[in-house]
Design a protein around this motif. Structure first.
Motif, PDB file in Angstrom:
ATOM      1  N   ALA A   1       0.872  -1.189  -0.194  1.00 54.86           N
ATOM      2  CA  ALA A   1       0.066  -0.071  -0.071  1.00 54.86           C
ATOM      3  C   ALA A   1       0.783   1.113  -0.213  1.00 54.86           C
ATOM      4  CB  ALA A   1      -1.037  -0.076   1.344  1.00 54.86           C
ATOM      5  N   ALA A   2       0.878   1.931  -1.047  1.00 58.50           N
ATOM      6  CA  ALA A   2       1.721   3.042  -1.197  1.00 58.50           C
ATOM      7  C   ALA A   2       1.148   4.321  -0.320  1.00 58.50           C
ATOM      8  CB  ALA A   2       2.011   3.608  -2.351  1.00 58.50           C
ATOM      9  N   GLU A   3       2.106   4.838   0.753  1.00 58.86           N
ATOM     10  CA  GLU A   3       1.428   5.945   1.680  1.00 58.86           C
ATOM     11  C   GLU A   3       1.110   7.324   0.784  1.00 58.86           C
ATOM     12  OE1 GLU A   3       4.560   6.365   4.238  1.00 58.86           O
ATOM     13  OE2 GLU A   3       4.873   4.270   4.628  1.00 58.86           O
ATOM     14  N   SER A   4       1.735   7.453  -0.141  1.00 57.31           N
ATOM     15  CA  SER A   4       1.393   8.770  -0.635  1.00 57.31           C
ATOM     16  C   SER A   4       0.248   8.841  -1.739  1.00 57.31           C
ATOM     17  CB  SER A   4       2.677   9.535  -1.277  1.00 57.31           C
ATOM     18  OG  SER A   4       3.249   8.750  -2.199  1.00 57.31           O
ATOM     19  N   ASP A   5       0.209   7.881  -2.386  1.00 57.82           N
ATOM     20  CA  ASP A   5      -0.914   7.782  -3.685  1.00 57.82           C
ATOM     21  C   ASP A   5      -2.047   6.784  -3.466  1.00 57.82           C
ATOM     22  OD1 ASP A   5       0.326   5.398  -3.889  1.00 57.82           O
ATOM     23  OD2 ASP A   5       1.821   6.136  -5.626  1.00 57.82           O
TER      24      ASP A   5
ATOM     25  N   VAL B   1       4.347 -14.029 -23.465  1.00 56.06           N
ATOM     26  CA  VAL B   1       2.983 -13.279 -23.442  1.00 56.06           C
ATOM     27  C   VAL B   1       2.752 -11.985 -22.354  1.00 56.06           C
ATOM     28  CG1 VAL B   1       0.332 -13.542 -23.803  1.00 56.06           C
ATOM     29  CG2 VAL B   1       1.851 -15.285 -24.573  1.00 56.06           C
ATOM     30  N   VAL B   2       2.508 -10.971 -22.822  1.00 60.21           N
ATOM     31  CA  VAL B   2       2.234  -9.925 -22.060  1.00 60.21           C
ATOM     32  C   VAL B   2       1.005  -9.530 -22.187  1.00 60.21           C
ATOM     33  CG1 VAL B   2       3.125  -7.572 -21.404  1.00 60.21           C
ATOM     34  CG2 VAL B   2       4.867  -9.267 -21.976  1.00 60.21           C
ATOM     35  N   VAL B   3       0.141  -9.259 -21.118  1.00 65.88           N
ATOM     36  CA  VAL B   3      -0.941  -8.830 -21.261  1.00 65.88           C
ATOM     37  C   VAL B   3      -1.173  -7.441 -20.377  1.00 65.88           C
ATOM     38  CG1 VAL B   3      -3.605  -9.208 -20.472  1.00 65.88           C
ATOM     39  CG2 VAL B   3      -2.092 -11.093 -21.491  1.00 65.88           C
ATOM     40  N   ARG B   4      -2.033  -6.369 -20.849  1.00 66.28           N
ATOM     41  CA  ARG B   4      -2.079  -5.340 -20.047  1.00 66.28           C
ATOM     42  C   ARG B   4      -3.625  -4.760 -20.043  1.00 66.28           C
ATOM     43  NH1 ARG B   4       2.004  -3.871 -23.178  1.00 66.28           N
ATOM     44  NH2 ARG B   4       4.035  -4.110 -22.342  1.00 66.28           N
ATOM     45  N   GLN B   5      -4.005  -4.541 -18.774  1.00 64.93           N
ATOM     46  CA  GLN B   5      -5.314  -4.124 -18.816  1.00 64.93           C
ATOM     47  C   GLN B   5      -5.519  -2.799 -18.006  1.00 64.93           C
ATOM     48  OE1 GLN B   5      -7.585  -7.716 -17.602  1.00 64.93           O
ATOM     49  NE2 GLN B   5      -7.856  -8.316 -19.790  1.00 64.93           N
ATOM     50  N   GLU B   6      -6.602  -1.825 -18.327  1.00 65.70           N
ATOM     51  CA  GLU B   6      -6.865  -0.657 -17.571  1.00 65.70           C
ATOM     52  C   GLU B   6      -8.527  -0.651 -17.543  1.00 65.70           C
ATOM     53  OE1 GLU B   6      -6.350   3.835 -16.862  1.00 65.70           O
ATOM     54  OE2 GLU B   6      -4.890   3.030 -18.032  1.00 65.70           O
TER      55      GLU B   6
ATOM     56  N   ASP C   1       8.447  -3.437 -12.807  1.00 62.94           N
ATOM     57  CA  ASP C   1       8.370  -2.310 -12.114  1.00 62.94           C
ATOM     58  C   ASP C   1       7.985  -1.060 -12.926  1.00 62.94           C
ATOM     59  OD1 ASP C   1       9.423  -3.727  -9.992  1.00 62.94           O
ATOM     60  OD2 ASP C   1      11.638  -3.591 -10.327  1.00 62.94           O
ATOM     61  N   ALA C   2       8.515  -1.285 -14.170  1.00 64.23           N
ATOM     62  CA  ALA C   2       8.293  -0.038 -15.266  1.00 64.23           C
ATOM     63  C   ALA C   2       6.636   0.156 -15.349  1.00 64.23           C
ATOM     64  CB  ALA C   2       8.637  -0.319 -16.642  1.00 64.23           C
ATOM     65  N   PHE C   3       6.014  -0.767 -15.248  1.00 66.06           N
ATOM     66  CA  PHE C   3       4.422  -0.790 -15.315  1.00 66.06           C
ATOM     67  C   PHE C   3       3.879  -0.171 -13.872  1.00 66.06           C
ATOM     68  CE2 PHE C   3       0.189  -2.773 -14.276  1.00 66.06           C
ATOM     69  CZ  PHE C   3      -0.425  -2.074 -15.581  1.00 66.06           C
ATOM     70  N   ILE C   4       4.559  -0.554 -12.586  1.00 68.62           N
ATOM     71  CA  ILE C   4       3.990   0.150 -11.536  1.00 68.62           C
ATOM     72  C   ILE C   4       4.205   1.577 -11.561  1.00 68.62           C
ATOM     73  CG2 ILE C   4       4.248   0.086  -8.889  1.00 68.62           C
ATOM     74  CD1 ILE C   4       4.788  -2.966  -9.383  1.00 68.62           C
ATOM     75  N   ASN C   5       5.517   1.713 -11.904  1.00 72.68           N
ATOM     76  CA  ASN C   5       6.050   3.447 -12.022  1.00 72.68           C
ATOM     77  C   ASN C   5       5.364   4.221 -12.787  1.00 72.68           C
ATOM     78  OD1 ASN C   5       7.860   3.065  -9.980  1.00 72.68           O
ATOM     79  ND2 ASN C   5       9.333   2.595 -11.513  1.00 72.68           N
ATOM     80  N   GLY C   6       4.790   3.539 -14.057  1.00 76.46           N
ATOM     81  CA  GLY C   6       4.105   4.397 -14.998  1.00 76.46           C
ATOM     82  C   GLY C   6       2.570   4.614 -14.347  1.00 76.46           C
TER      83      GLY C   6
ATOM     84  N   ALA D   1       2.999   7.438 -11.995  1.00 75.34           N
ATOM     85  CA  ALA D   1       3.062   8.654 -12.500  1.00 75.34           C
ATOM     86  C   ALA D   1       1.874   9.209 -13.540  1.00 75.34           C
ATOM     87  CB  ALA D   1       4.297   8.530 -13.584  1.00 75.34           C
ATOM     88  N   GLN D   2       1.287   8.294 -13.565  1.00 77.38           N
ATOM     89  CA  GLN D   2      -0.183   8.470 -14.411  1.00 77.38           C
ATOM     90  C   GLN D   2      -1.302   9.114 -13.213  1.00 77.38           C
ATOM     91  OE1 GLN D   2      -2.034   5.421 -16.353  1.00 77.38           O
ATOM     92  NE2 GLN D   2      -4.096   6.374 -16.518  1.00 77.38           N
ATOM     93  N   VAL D   3      -1.244   8.339 -12.002  1.00 77.20           N
ATOM     94  CA  VAL D   3      -2.262   8.839 -10.934  1.00 77.20           C
ATOM     95  C   VAL D   3      -1.546  10.305 -10.492  1.00 77.20           C
ATOM     96  CG1 VAL D   3      -2.773   8.242  -8.777  1.00 77.20           C
ATOM     97  CG2 VAL D   3      -2.831   6.573 -10.579  1.00 77.20           C
ATOM     98  N   LYS D   4      -0.197  10.299 -10.385  1.00 77.11           N
ATOM     99  CA  LYS D   4       0.159  11.851  -9.793  1.00 77.11           C
ATOM    100  C   LYS D   4      -0.090  12.819 -10.763  1.00 77.11           C
ATOM    101  CE  LYS D   4       4.414  13.766  -8.138  1.00 77.11           C
ATOM    102  NZ  LYS D   4       6.049  13.500  -7.973  1.00 77.11           N
ATOM    103  N   THR D   5      -0.084  12.434 -12.069  1.00 78.96           N
ATOM    104  CA  THR D   5      -0.584  13.714 -13.233  1.00 78.96           C
ATOM    105  C   THR D   5      -1.890  14.046 -13.046  1.00 78.96           C
ATOM    106  OG1 THR D   5       1.457  12.728 -14.668  1.00 78.96           O
ATOM    107  CG2 THR D   5      -0.329  14.124 -15.512  1.00 78.96           C
ATOM    108  N   GLU D   6      -2.444  12.872 -12.912  1.00 81.44           N
ATOM    109  CA  GLU D   6      -4.180  13.162 -12.867  1.00 81.44           C
ATOM    110  C   GLU D   6      -4.451  13.849 -11.771  1.00 81.44           C
ATOM    111  OE1 GLU D   6      -5.878   9.230 -13.266  1.00 81.44           O
ATOM    112  OE2 GLU D   6      -5.433   9.290 -15.373  1.00 81.44           O
ATOM    113  N   LYS D   7      -3.929  13.896 -10.516  1.00 82.24           N
ATOM    114  CA  LYS D   7      -4.131  14.349  -9.365  1.00 82.24           C
ATOM    115  C   LYS D   7      -3.750  15.872  -9.193  1.00 82.24           C
ATOM    116  CE  LYS D   7      -3.253  12.086  -5.232  1.00 82.24           C
ATOM    117  NZ  LYS D   7      -2.596  11.600  -4.039  1.00 82.24           N
ATOM    118  N   GLN D   8      -2.728  16.067 -10.101  1.00 83.54           N
ATOM    119  CA  GLN D   8      -2.168  17.552 -10.093  1.00 83.54           C
ATOM    120  C   GLN D   8      -3.188  18.480 -11.055  1.00 83.54           C
ATOM    121  OE1 GLN D   8       1.690  17.274 -11.479  1.00 83.54           O
ATOM    122  NE2 GLN D   8       2.700  16.867  -9.435  1.00 83.54           N
ATOM    123  N   LYS D   9      -4.145  17.882 -11.986  1.00 80.56           N
ATOM    124  CA  LYS D   9      -4.871  18.629 -12.724  1.00 80.56           C
ATOM    125  C   LYS D   9      -5.877  19.271 -11.859  1.00 80.56           C
ATOM    126  CE  LYS D   9      -4.074  15.972 -17.065  1.00 80.56           C
ATOM    127  NZ  LYS D   9      -4.407  15.132 -18.035  1.00 80.56           N
TER     128      LYS D   9
END
Length: 138
Positions: free
Chosen positions: A43-47, A89-94, A122-127, A130-138
């Motif tokens: 559980a990330a504390e800040s986000d 095989v790599v699967v991505r969903q949102e 790790d790159a997926f988690i960091n992405g 970053a997406q959530v942080k950018t959306e929060k700043q809007k």
């Protein structure tokens, strides 16, 4: 070093997520079995993101999979990487509520190494962070 030091953050994350996994391996080893499925939750504390990373199989057998599920409210991000000796095989969903925003898969004609799989997760988690942080700043 301050409290936000990358070294301290990595150490804290390792202690929080690594000890339960290590304990499960030790206990399973004592019982004579090695777990084919292990999960860690962070559980990330800040986000306010709930991150769950799961793995199945063993790297030594050449067939294994690793999944990550990230949740924040009604939003969910998912990635699964399944490796066999012949391919990956790599699967991505949102998803937002029940609506899929992203639902894609890739096939690679070679087996990824465990290091490559970890780097992709790790790159997926960091992405997502970053997406959530950018959306929060809007």
């Amino acid at each position: 070093m301050n409290d936000r030091s990358p070294i301290l953050c990595t150490l804290r994350r390792t202690l929080v997520t690594g000890l339960p996994t290590l304990l499960s391996v030790v206990l399973a080893g004592a019982a004579g079995t090695i777990p084919m499925f292990a999960t860690r939750s962070v559980a990330a504390e800040s986000d306010d993101l709930m991150v769950e990373v799961s793995k199945r199989g063993t790297v030594s057998s050449g067939t294994f999979a690793k999944e990550v599920s990230i949740r924040k409210g009604a939003r969910e991000w998912f990635m699964m990487i399944e490796v066999t000796p012949e391919n990956t095989v790599v699967v991505r969903q949102e998803k937002d509520n029940e609506t899929y925003i992203v639902d894609e898969s890739e096939n690679h004609d070679r087996a990824m190494t465990s290091g490559e799989v970890d780097a992709a997760i790790d790159a997926f988690i960091n992405g997502v962070k970053a997406q959530v942080k950018t959306e929060k700043q809007k």
